[in-house]
Design a protein around this motif. Sequence first.
Motif, mmCIF file in Angstrom:
data_model
loop_
_atom_site.group_PDB
_atom_site.id
_atom_site.type_symbol
_atom_site.label_atom_id
_atom_site.label_comp_id
_atom_site.label_asym_id
_atom_site.label_seq_id
_atom_site.Cartn_x
_atom_site.Cartn_y
_atom_site.Cartn_z
ATOM 1 N N PHE A 81 0.832 -1.209 0.000
ATOM 2 C CA PHE A 81 0.000 0.000 0.000
ATOM 3 C C PHE A 81 0.865 1.257 0.000
ATOM 4 N N ILE A 82 1.935 1.238 0.777
ATOM 5 C CA ILE A 82 2.844 2.383 0.811
ATOM 6 C C ILE A 82 3.472 2.604 -0.567
ATOM 7 N N GLU A 83 3.901 1.520 -1.209
ATOM 8 C CA GLU A 83 4.521 1.633 -2.533
ATOM 9 C C GLU A 83 3.525 2.166 -3.557
ATOM 10 N N ARG A 84 2.270 1.671 -3.498
ATOM 11 C CA ARG A 84 1.252 2.156 -4.444
ATOM 12 C C ARG A 84 0.985 3.643 -4.232
ATOM 13 N N SER A 85 0.936 4.071 -2.968
ATOM 14 C CA SER A 85 0.702 5.490 -2.676
ATOM 15 C C SER A 85 1.827 6.345 -3.247
ATOM 16 N N LEU A 86 3.057 5.877 -3.126
ATOM 17 C CA LEU A 86 4.195 6.625 -3.656
ATOM 18 C C LEU A 86 4.127 6.716 -5.179
ATOM 19 N N LEU A 87 3.729 5.613 -5.822
ATOM 20 C CA LEU A 87 3.633 5.604 -7.277
ATOM 21 C C LEU A 87 2.495 6.497 -7.768
ATOM 22 N N GLN A 88 1.348 6.415 -7.087
ATOM 23 C CA GLN A 88 0.156 7.108 -7.569
ATOM 24 C C GLN A 88 0.124 8.575 -7.141
ATOM 25 N N ASP A 89 0.560 8.847 -5.899
ATOM 26 C CA ASP A 89 0.418 10.194 -5.341
ATOM 27 C C ASP A 89 1.733 10.972 -5.269
ATOM 28 N N GLY A 90 2.833 10.234 -5.260
ATOM 29 C CA GLY A 90 4.126 10.897 -5.159
ATOM 30 C C GLY A 90 4.599 11.117 -3.736
ATOM 31 N N PHE A 91 3.801 10.673 -2.741
ATOM 32 C CA PHE A 91 4.197 10.811 -1.346
ATOM 33 C C PHE A 91 3.600 9.652 -0.554
ATOM 34 N N PRO A 92 4.188 9.318 0.601
ATOM 35 C CA PRO A 92 3.695 8.189 1.390
ATOM 36 C C PRO A 92 2.396 8.523 2.099
ATOM 37 N N PRO A 93 1.629 7.504 2.501
ATOM 38 C CA PRO A 93 0.384 7.745 3.229
ATOM 39 C C PRO A 93 0.654 8.084 4.688
ATOM 40 N N THR A 94 -0.345 8.684 5.336
ATOM 41 C CA THR A 94 -0.274 8.879 6.778
ATOM 42 C C THR A 94 -0.692 7.574 7.458
ATOM 43 N N ILE A 95 -0.426 7.476 8.745
ATOM 44 C CA ILE A 95 -0.845 6.289 9.500
ATOM 45 C C ILE A 95 -2.365 6.163 9.472
ATOM 46 N N ALA A 96 -3.054 7.302 9.587
ATOM 47 C CA ALA A 96 -4.525 7.293 9.555
ATOM 48 C C ALA A 96 -5.043 6.787 8.206
ATOM 49 N N GLU A 97 -4.381 7.168 7.118
ATOM 50 C CA GLU A 97 -4.795 6.713 5.784
ATOM 51 C C GLU A 97 -4.583 5.211 5.632
ATOM 52 N N ILE A 98 -3.498 4.696 6.195
ATOM 53 C CA ILE A 98 -3.254 3.250 6.148
ATOM 54 C C ILE A 98 -4.333 2.521 6.946
ATOM 55 N N ALA A 99 -4.624 3.030 8.137
ATOM 56 C CA ALA A 99 -5.657 2.403 8.974
ATOM 57 C C ALA A 99 -7.001 2.404 8.259
ATOM 58 N N ASP A 100 -7.340 3.508 7.622
ATOM 59 C CA ASP A 100 -8.611 3.610 6.899
ATOM 60 C C ASP A 100 -8.648 2.623 5.733
ATOM 61 N N ALA A 101 -7.541 2.482 5.017
ATOM 62 C CA ALA A 101 -7.491 1.587 3.866
ATOM 63 C C ALA A 101 -7.694 0.130 4.271
ATOM 64 N N PHE A 102 -7.250 -0.223 5.477
ATOM 65 C CA PHE A 102 -7.356 -1.601 5.929
ATOM 66 C C PHE A 102 -8.518 -1.815 6.907
ATOM 67 N N GLY A 103 -9.352 -0.790 7.069
ATOM 68 C CA GLY A 103 -10.528 -0.936 7.914
ATOM 69 C C GLY A 103 -10.206 -1.114 9.379
ATOM 70 N N VAL A 104 -9.128 -0.484 9.831
ATOM 71 C CA VAL A 104 -8.695 -0.605 11.229
ATOM 72 C C VAL A 104 -9.046 0.686 11.964
ATOM 73 N N ARG A 105 -9.731 0.579 13.087
ATOM 74 C CA ARG A 105 -10.138 1.770 13.834
ATOM 75 C C ARG A 105 -8.977 2.401 14.590
ATOM 76 N N SER A 106 -8.187 1.582 15.235
ATOM 77 C CA SER A 106 -7.076 2.095 16.025
ATOM 78 C C SER A 106 -5.816 2.173 15.159
ATOM 79 N N THR A 107 -5.094 3.282 15.308
ATOM 80 C CA THR A 107 -3.845 3.413 14.558
ATOM 81 C C THR A 107 -2.676 2.724 15.269
ATOM 82 N N ASN A 108 -2.898 2.254 16.505
ATOM 83 C CA ASN A 108 -1.799 1.634 17.251
ATOM 84 C C ASN A 108 -1.287 0.375 16.563
ATOM 85 N N SER A 109 -2.206 -0.438 16.016
ATOM 86 C CA SER A 109 -1.775 -1.674 15.357
ATOM 87 C C SER A 109 -0.997 -1.353 14.083
ATOM 88 N N ILE A 110 -1.413 -0.286 13.380
ATOM 89 C CA ILE A 110 -0.679 0.124 12.181
ATOM 90 C C ILE A 110 0.721 0.594 12.563
#
Length: 205
Positions: A14-43
Amino acid sequence: MKPLTDRQQEILNFIERSLLQDGFPPTIAEIADAFGVRSTNSIRGHLQALARKGAIELVPAASRGIRLLKPTPDLDQGLPLVGRVAAGQPILAEEHIERYCRLGPELFDNRADYLLRVQGMSMRDAGILDGDLLAVQRTPEARNGQIVIARIQDEATVKRLRLDSKTRMAFLEPANLDFAIIEVDLQREPLVIEGVVVGVIRSGL
C-alpha cells in the motif's frame, strides 16, 4: 531484508502504491482507513516491524514520515521483470528481479506494476504458457473470475479466482485439466492476493 508477515507485506504494498500514484507516502490514519482498522496503534506496530526488518525508515515528527529503504521502481525506468519467486518471500524482493523492461502503457488496458515470468503449464488453456510474461497490477483484492497472482502456504501461484461467499471458500482454478483446483477455507487459512493479471506477453523479452 528479513521475511515479512502477510499483513506487513500488504501494508508495504500500500505504501509503494501510494508513492507511485500520489508521489508521497500515506499517513498512518490513511493506512488504517485503507485496511478498515479503527485504532492506529496496530498500524504503528506493523510500521515499526517493517522498520526493524529493513523495509522502511520512520521519520520522527512527520505526518508522512515513511521512507522506503528500497525505492519503488520508477515506471519511467520500466517494469521490473520477476523470475522465480522463493517460497515465503515478497514477489518484488530485489533478488527476484531479473531486470527492467520498458514497455508502452498502451499495451495494457489497466496499469501494470510488474512483469512475472510464468513457470509451468497450469494456465495453458487460458493462453498463458511456460516462459510467458504476465503484466500484473498490484492489488490486495480481486473479483470473481479474474486471473490472479495468489500466495497460498508461502507459495505464489497464477490461477483464476472463484469465491463462494456462503461457504467462505476460495478456489484457485487452473486452466489445464492435468492440474487440480486449489481449495482454500478462508476461515482457517489466509489467501493473499498479490495482484491481478492485466496482460500477457509471449516469451521472447
